[in-house]
Write an enzyme that holds these catalytic residues in place. Structure first.
Site, mmCIF file in Angstrom:
data_model
loop_
_atom_site.group_PDB
_atom_site.id
_atom_site.type_symbol
_atom_site.label_atom_id
_atom_site.label_comp_id
_atom_site.label_asym_id
_atom_site.label_seq_id
_atom_site.Cartn_x
_atom_site.Cartn_y
_atom_site.Cartn_z
ATOM 1 N N GLY A 49 -30.130 43.453 -14.363
ATOM 2 C CA GLY A 49 -29.696 43.173 -15.861
ATOM 3 C C GLY A 49 -30.439 44.181 -16.927
ATOM 4 C CD1 TRP A 51 -32.181 49.697 -16.644
ATOM 5 C CD2 TRP A 51 -30.438 51.433 -16.592
ATOM 6 N NE1 TRP A 51 -32.581 51.050 -16.214
ATOM 7 C CE2 TRP A 51 -31.668 52.079 -15.881
ATOM 8 C CE3 TRP A 51 -29.627 52.378 -16.564
ATOM 9 C CZ2 TRP A 51 -31.918 53.679 -15.669
ATOM 10 C CZ3 TRP A 51 -29.750 53.733 -16.186
ATOM 11 C CH2 TRP A 51 -30.771 54.212 -15.705
ATOM 12 C CG ASP A 87 -16.280 48.619 -6.070
ATOM 13 O OD1 ASP A 87 -16.594 49.313 -6.569
ATOM 14 O OD2 ASP A 87 -15.299 48.911 -4.820
ATOM 15 C CG ASP A 111 -30.977 52.017 -12.170
ATOM 16 O OD1 ASP A 111 -31.604 53.055 -11.904
ATOM 17 O OD2 ASP A 111 -31.699 50.755 -12.144
ATOM 18 C CE LYS A 151 -31.694 54.293 -8.890
ATOM 19 N NZ LYS A 151 -32.320 52.937 -8.863
#
Length: 199
Positions: A49, A51, A87, A111, A151
């Site tokens: 959490g 970000w 998902d 991320d 990322k």
């Protein structure tokens, strides 16, 4: 090396972030100015959490952050954050419904990382696959002019991935934050100015 790692870990605890990863997003923001007050932000792979918390502070009370992750989190979020356990790429269900309600988003951040196996090429391939999935949802969720951060693990496929983003964005950059661990193979791809209507 250990002192360097501990610095970010301890700082995260002091500043009430669940993970040191927040400082990577801070560095990205400092370099690329991706946040604005009032934005809607989609956070893919949001657990634990950090970000989402940082994004919530940047967009303020008039903004909104929608986070999703296959993992759960105990983090307490402010009112302008919604977190879904599920998902990120499901086509139907509670998260997909909410994403459709809130779209278009001004910013999509990811991320996400695969569970690493220690086999370099396998890990790189799985990281690339997640980045491709994140890219492929953009036409349905990202506003024209919006931004994207993902990322990715360093490897031979990074150039092909960034090249695949160039038709979608005005600018595509790669960035390695100082707060990434020195031995980490992660880097970040930043897409600025989504072309949207031109696709």
């Amino acid at each position: 090396m250990k002192k360097y790692q501990d610095h970010y870990f301890k700082r995260a605890k002091q500043e009430n972030y669940p993970a040191r990863s927040v400082y990577k997003l801070q560095e990205i923001e400092k370099r690329f100015n991706i946040f604005r007050s009032g934005q809607r932000v989609l956070d893919l792979g949001a657990a634990p959490g950090s970000w989402s918390l940082f994004a919530a502070r940047k967009v303020g009370g008039k903004g909104h952050v929608l986070g999703v992750d296959l993992q759960t989190t105990e983090t307490e979020f402010p009112d302008n954050v919604e977190f879904f356990h599920g998902d990120a790429f499901e086509q139907d269900g509670p998260f997909a419904d909410r994403r459709a309600e809130l779209a278009p988003f001004d910013l999509v951040i990811s991320d996400m990382a695969p569970k690493t196996t220690g086999v370099k090429f396998a890990d790189q391939a799985r990281s690339l696959e997640l980045c491709e999935l994140a890219r492929d949802v953009l036409p349905g969720v990202l506003v024209t002019g919006g931004h994207f951060v993902a990322k990715i693990f360093e490897g031979p496929d990074v150039k092909a991935y960034t090249d695949s983003l160039r038709p979608l964005f005005e600018k595509v950059k790669t960035f390695k934050p100082k707060s990434s661990r020195a031995e980490s193979k992660e880097m970040f791809v930043v897409g600025l100015g989504f072309r949207g209507d031109a696709l």
